[in-house]
Motif scaffolding. Structure first.
Motif, PDB file in Angstrom:
ATOM      1  N   GLY A  13       0.795  -1.231   0.000  1.00 32.35           N
ATOM      2  CA  GLY A  13       0.000   0.000   0.000  1.00 32.35           C
ATOM      3  C   GLY A  13       0.821   1.271   0.000  1.00 32.35           C
ATOM      4  N   CYS A  14       2.104   1.172  -0.325  1.00 34.68           N
ATOM      5  CA  CYS A  14       2.962   2.359  -0.368  1.00 34.68           C
ATOM      6  C   CYS A  14       2.350   3.391  -1.315  1.00 34.68           C
ATOM      7  CB  CYS A  14       4.363   1.962  -0.840  1.00 34.68           C
ATOM      8  SG  CYS A  14       5.522   3.332  -0.909  1.00 34.68           S
ATOM      9  N   ARG A  15       2.290   4.649  -0.859  1.00 37.58           N
ATOM     10  CA  ARG A  15       1.723   5.727  -1.664  1.00 37.58           C
ATOM     11  C   ARG A  15       2.751   6.775  -2.061  1.00 37.58           C
ATOM     12  NH1 ARG A  15      -1.544   4.496   2.293  1.00 37.58           N
ATOM     13  NH2 ARG A  15      -1.176   6.321   3.559  1.00 37.58           N
ATOM     14  N   VAL A  16       3.801   6.913  -1.252  1.00 31.16           N
ATOM     15  CA  VAL A  16       4.861   7.870  -1.581  1.00 31.16           C
ATOM     16  C   VAL A  16       6.202   7.178  -1.371  1.00 31.16           C
ATOM     17  CG1 VAL A  16       4.915   8.957   0.720  1.00 31.16           C
ATOM     18  CG2 VAL A  16       5.764  10.205  -1.230  1.00 31.16           C
ATOM     19  N   LEU A  17       7.067   7.324  -2.380  1.00 28.87           N
ATOM     20  CA  LEU A  17       8.398   6.732  -2.350  1.00 28.87           C
ATOM     21  C   LEU A  17       9.414   7.849  -2.231  1.00 28.87           C
ATOM     22  CD1 LEU A  17      10.304   4.285  -2.687  1.00 28.87           C
ATOM     23  CD2 LEU A  17      10.114   4.629  -5.177  1.00 28.87           C
ATOM     24  N   ILE A 108       1.777   3.533  -5.572  1.00 30.02           N
ATOM     25  CA  ILE A 108       2.651   4.709  -5.420  1.00 30.02           C
ATOM     26  C   ILE A 108       2.141   5.826  -6.322  1.00 30.02           C
ATOM     27  CG2 ILE A 108       4.980   5.637  -5.785  1.00 30.02           C
ATOM     28  CD1 ILE A 108       6.067   2.865  -5.013  1.00 30.02           C
ATOM     29  N   ARG A 109       1.840   6.952  -5.711  1.00 30.65           N
ATOM     30  CA  ARG A 109       1.303   8.110  -6.426  1.00 30.65           C
ATOM     31  C   ARG A 109       2.271   9.280  -6.464  1.00 30.65           C
ATOM     32  NH1 ARG A 109      -1.091   5.267  -9.057  1.00 30.65           N
ATOM     33  NH2 ARG A 109      -3.079   4.371  -8.550  1.00 30.65           N
ATOM     34  N   ARG A 134       2.415   5.521 -16.622  1.00 29.01           N
ATOM     35  CA  ARG A 134       2.814   5.525 -15.212  1.00 29.01           C
ATOM     36  C   ARG A 134       3.315   6.903 -14.814  1.00 29.01           C
ATOM     37  NH1 ARG A 134       2.029   4.980 -10.503  1.00 29.01           N
ATOM     38  NH2 ARG A 134       3.107   3.503  -9.179  1.00 29.01           N
ATOM     39  N   ARG A 135       4.089   7.528 -15.708  1.00 26.40           N
ATOM     40  CA  ARG A 135       4.567   8.897 -15.436  1.00 26.40           C
ATOM     41  C   ARG A 135       3.392   9.831 -15.232  1.00 26.40           C
ATOM     42  NH1 ARG A 135       8.276   8.309 -19.845  1.00 26.40           N
ATOM     43  NH2 ARG A 135       6.872   9.604 -21.065  1.00 26.40           N
ATOM     44  N   ASP A 136       2.343   9.656 -16.053  1.00 27.45           N
ATOM     45  CA  ASP A 136       1.174  10.521 -15.960  1.00 27.45           C
ATOM     46  C   ASP A 136       0.439  10.383 -14.634  1.00 27.45           C
ATOM     47  OD1 ASP A 136       1.739  11.452 -18.467  1.00 27.45           O
ATOM     48  OD2 ASP A 136       0.188  10.278 -19.475  1.00 27.45           O
ATOM     49  N   ALA A 137       0.617   9.241 -13.972  1.00 31.26           N
ATOM     50  CA  ALA A 137      -0.069   8.989 -12.701  1.00 31.26           C
ATOM     51  C   ALA A 137       0.771   9.397 -11.492  1.00 31.26           C
ATOM     52  CB  ALA A 137      -0.442   7.509 -12.601  1.00 31.26           C
ATOM     53  N   LEU A 138       1.956   9.934 -11.721  1.00 29.99           N
ATOM     54  CA  LEU A 138       2.871  10.274 -10.634  1.00 29.99           C
ATOM     55  C   LEU A 138       2.993  11.772 -10.415  1.00 29.99           C
ATOM     56  CD1 LEU A 138       5.958   7.983 -11.346  1.00 29.99           C
ATOM     57  CD2 LEU A 138       4.394   7.800  -9.407  1.00 29.99           C
ATOM     58  N   GLU A 139       3.223  12.134  -9.198  1.00 33.15           N
ATOM     59  CA  GLU A 139       3.649  13.492  -8.872  1.00 33.15           C
ATOM     60  C   GLU A 139       5.084  13.373  -8.384  1.00 33.15           C
ATOM     61  OE1 GLU A 139       2.359  17.689  -7.428  1.00 33.15           O
ATOM     62  OE2 GLU A 139       0.897  16.089  -7.645  1.00 33.15           O
ATOM     63  N   ILE A 140       5.970  14.156  -8.956  1.00 33.54           N
ATOM     64  CA  ILE A 140       7.379  14.145  -8.592  1.00 33.54           C
ATOM     65  C   ILE A 140       7.631  15.366  -7.713  1.00 33.54           C
ATOM     66  CG2 ILE A 140       9.754  14.054  -9.414  1.00 33.54           C
ATOM     67  CD1 ILE A 140       7.928  11.714 -10.399  1.00 33.54           C
ATOM     68  N   PHE A 168       0.097  12.908   0.423  1.00 32.25           N
ATOM     69  CA  PHE A 168       0.037  11.601  -0.225  1.00 32.25           C
ATOM     70  C   PHE A 168      -0.006  10.457   0.767  1.00 32.25           C
ATOM     71  CE2 PHE A 168       2.030  14.648  -2.973  1.00 32.25           C
ATOM     72  CZ  PHE A 168       1.294  14.488  -4.137  1.00 32.25           C
ATOM     73  N   ALA A 169       0.600  10.654   1.925  1.00 33.91           N
ATOM     74  CA  ALA A 169       0.673   9.601   2.939  1.00 33.91           C
ATOM     75  C   ALA A 169       0.501  10.229   4.323  1.00 33.91           C
ATOM     76  CB  ALA A 169       2.008   8.865   2.840  1.00 33.91           C
ATOM     77  N   PRO A 170      -0.735  10.584   4.652  1.00 32.39           N
ATOM     78  CA  PRO A 170      -0.965  11.169   5.974  1.00 32.39           C
ATOM     79  C   PRO A 170      -0.836  10.107   7.055  1.00 32.39           C
ATOM     80  CG  PRO A 170      -3.031  10.874   4.829  1.00 32.39           C
ATOM     81  CD  PRO A 170      -1.952  10.497   3.865  1.00 32.39           C
ATOM     82  N   PRO A 171      -0.556  10.507   8.301  1.00 33.00           N
ATOM     83  CA  PRO A 171      -0.458   9.524   9.378  1.00 33.00           C
ATOM     84  C   PRO A 171      -1.719   8.666   9.488  1.00 33.00           C
ATOM     85  CG  PRO A 171       0.355  11.631  10.124  1.00 33.00           C
ATOM     86  CD  PRO A 171      -0.245  11.850   8.759  1.00 33.00           C
ATOM     87  N   ALA A 172      -2.884   9.275   9.340  1.00 35.52           N
ATOM     88  CA  ALA A 172      -4.143   8.522   9.299  1.00 35.52           C
ATOM     89  C   ALA A 172      -4.500   8.357   7.820  1.00 35.52           C
ATOM     90  CB  ALA A 172      -5.251   9.275  10.034  1.00 35.52           C
TER      91      ALA A 172
END
Length: 189
Positions: A13-17, A108-109, A134-140, A168-172
């Motif tokens: 479930g990783c959302r931000v790398l 991953i978003r 995939r690039r289109d679905a990402l925010e860098i 992108f990945a809040p604590p909750a």
């Protein structure tokens, strides 16, 4: 001296790398990402995700995973005397398989790039290899380096810029909708 990256530290479930450049000598010695005592990465993760340096390393990683944050490096291998990114020999850079990792983790978003060298290597060696859809679905996200070598930006300013991870990945856990398509490099204010 040849320097090699650690394996990716990513949970389901990783959302931000978060991508650094390559581990420092201290990190390699300790076998822990961002192990230099003056690196601000873990203090920032303490503020954002209650995963600060006072916790055992495995617990910090578990808390990041629970929040949807993964960490890795843009480079698999390189030659670098010392720990400074500016000392990396460009002709020795071997990128990590970020495109393959993104295929394995479709959740991953956002990719957060920790510092200027990570941003340069990503743009030059990794972004062109990521499939267009995939690039289109990402925010860098181009973030200031947490390295102690980056003393030109005050700590509180850096932390404010790193708070973008919470979108992108809040604590909750919560989800965020994209309002624009296409990968874009965004510098945090």
């Amino acid at each position: 001296m040849k320097v090699s990256s650690f394996p990716p530290q990513i949970g389901p479930g990783c959302r931000v790398l978060v991508l650094g450049t390559v581990p420092s000598l201290r990190s390699l010695e300790m076998r822990q990402s961002y192990a230099h005592p003056h690196n601000l990465f873990w203090p920032f993760m303490g503020v954002l995700y209650d995963a600060g340096p006072e916790l055992p390393y495995a617990e910090r990683i578990a808390r990041l995973h629970a929040a949807g944050v993964g960490i890795w490096d843009v480079l698999k291998d390189c030659h670098r005397p010392g720990s400074l990114d500016s000392s990396i020999r460009v002709d020795s850079e071997v990128p990590n398989d970020i495109p393959g990792l993104l295929d394995d983790y479709p959740t991953i978003r956002a990719i957060a790039l920790n510092g200027g060298k990570a941003q340069q290597v990503f743009a030059r060696r990794i972004l062109p290899a990521i499939a267009a859809e995939r690039r289109d679905a990402l925010e860098i996200l181009a973030l200031p380096s947490t390295s102690p070598a980056n003393a030109s930006i005050p700590r509180d300013v850096k932390l404010e810029r790193w708070r973008v991870l919470l979108e992108f990945a809040p604590p909750a856990a919560r989800t965020r909708r994209r309002t624009q398509s296409g990968a874009r490099m965004r510098r945090t204010p």
